[in-house]
Write a protein that holds these residues in place. Structure first.
Motif, short mmCIF file in Angstrom:
data_model
loop_
_atom_site.label_atom_id
_atom_site.label_comp_id
_atom_site.label_asym_id
_atom_site.label_seq_id
_atom_site.Cartn_x
_atom_site.Cartn_y
_atom_site.Cartn_z
N SER A 159 0.81 -1.22 0.00
CA SER A 159 0.00 0.00 0.00
C SER A 159 0.85 1.26 0.00
N GLU A 164 -3.61 2.03 -5.74
CA GLU A 164 -4.84 1.47 -5.16
C GLU A 164 -4.58 0.01 -4.84
N LEU A 165 -5.01 -0.42 -3.65
CA LEU A 165 -4.84 -1.80 -3.23
C LEU A 165 -6.19 -2.36 -2.80
#
Length: 281
Positions: A159, A164-165
């Motif tokens: 992250s 974006e995770l």
């Protein structure tokens, strides 16, 4: 029943279990590759050495063989209460041929699956190139990443770099940002990279992997503390690389496992290695 007897019973039932649970993966239009069967067969034909010590910890677990080979593995965060007695007493496994533990990869109990993964990690230790963690995770900078299997310390690292995770997991109590309903086809489009953790292997998620279900152009990376680096089947999965944490100072590693410490502490006593996969992607 003794631990040896339990493991032997899994060996006798392995083909039936594989068929019943559909543990198959498909590569394009080719012949299905039985992922777990392939790991078991390849590790089972490797040179072996008796188990010297094994320790199941809260976040990670570790195993060492008499010949010095060793492995780490993430520990599932659910189901510990259902671990059979012999898994809670790993000292009873000292002196056992680790090949006897391989069929436990197919066990319904998380603690037993950990033992199977540790055995596979020792027997298929392989070798990779040293890799700095910043370089490893920095390669995901600016990417939209899907992480399969919630490994908190791994997710924290990714992250820091990913734009974006999204974490896919099947925990009983979904956490914020989780997408708990899992299948390869639930990934959807738009991901730049798919990171497969060793927890996803422990959960049996390789059963329906099909490259046709992966987002177009997405990189497929296997990253985790306990991946069998020497396994030759990653290329058939379409993976570009495999990265794993290799123990360096075993006393330090076992101390961290016993004290329930996380990834940062383990990295003082273990080093990341990465192997580019021939034929992957």
């Amino acid at each position: 029943m003794t631990s040896l007897g339990i493991a032997s019973s899994w060996i006798c039932a392995i083909d039936l279990i594989i068929v019943e649970r559909g543990l198959l993966i498909h590569r394009g239009e080719g012949v299905p590759l039985r992922f777990y069967e392939a790991v078991l067969e390849e590790a089972g034909s490797s040179a072996t050495s008796p188990v010297k010590r094994v320790l199941l910890g809260w976040f990670y677990s570790a195993m060492e063989l008499e010949d010095g080979r060793s492995s780490l593995c993430s520990s599932p965060s659910v189901g510990r209460e259902s671990i059979p007695p012999f898994s809670r007493e790993p000292s009873s496994l000292v002196g056992l041929d680790p090949r006897e533990l391989l069929p436990l990869l197919l066990s319904p109990y998380p603690g037993e699956r950990v033992l199977g993964m540790l055995a596979a990690g020792c027997l298929l230790a392989g070798s990779g190139d040293p890799c700095d963690p910043e370089e490893l995770f920095g390669s995901l900078r600016g990417s939209k990443v899907a992480l399969l299997g919630f490994e908190p310390f791994l997710g924290e690292r990714i992250s820091r770099f990913a734009s974006e995770l999204k974490v896919f997991d099947d925990e009983a109590v979904p956490r914020r940002g989780f997408l708990p309903e899992w299948s390869w086809r639930s990934l959807g489009p738009g991901f730049d990279a798919i990171v497969v953790s060793d927890l996803s292997l422990l959960k049996g998620w390789m059963s329906d992997l099909s490259p046709s279900a992966l987002p177009p152009q997405a990189k497929l990376l296997f990253v985790g503390s306990g991946l069998p680096m020497g396994f030759s089947g990653y290329g058939a999965l379409g993976a570009q690389a495999v990265a794993s944490l290799r123990p360096q100072d075993l006393e330090g590693v076992f101390s961290c496992v016993a004290e329930g410490k996380g990834l940062r502490a383990l990295e003082r006593f273990a080093a990341w290695e990465i192997s580019k996969v021939a034929g992957g992607g």
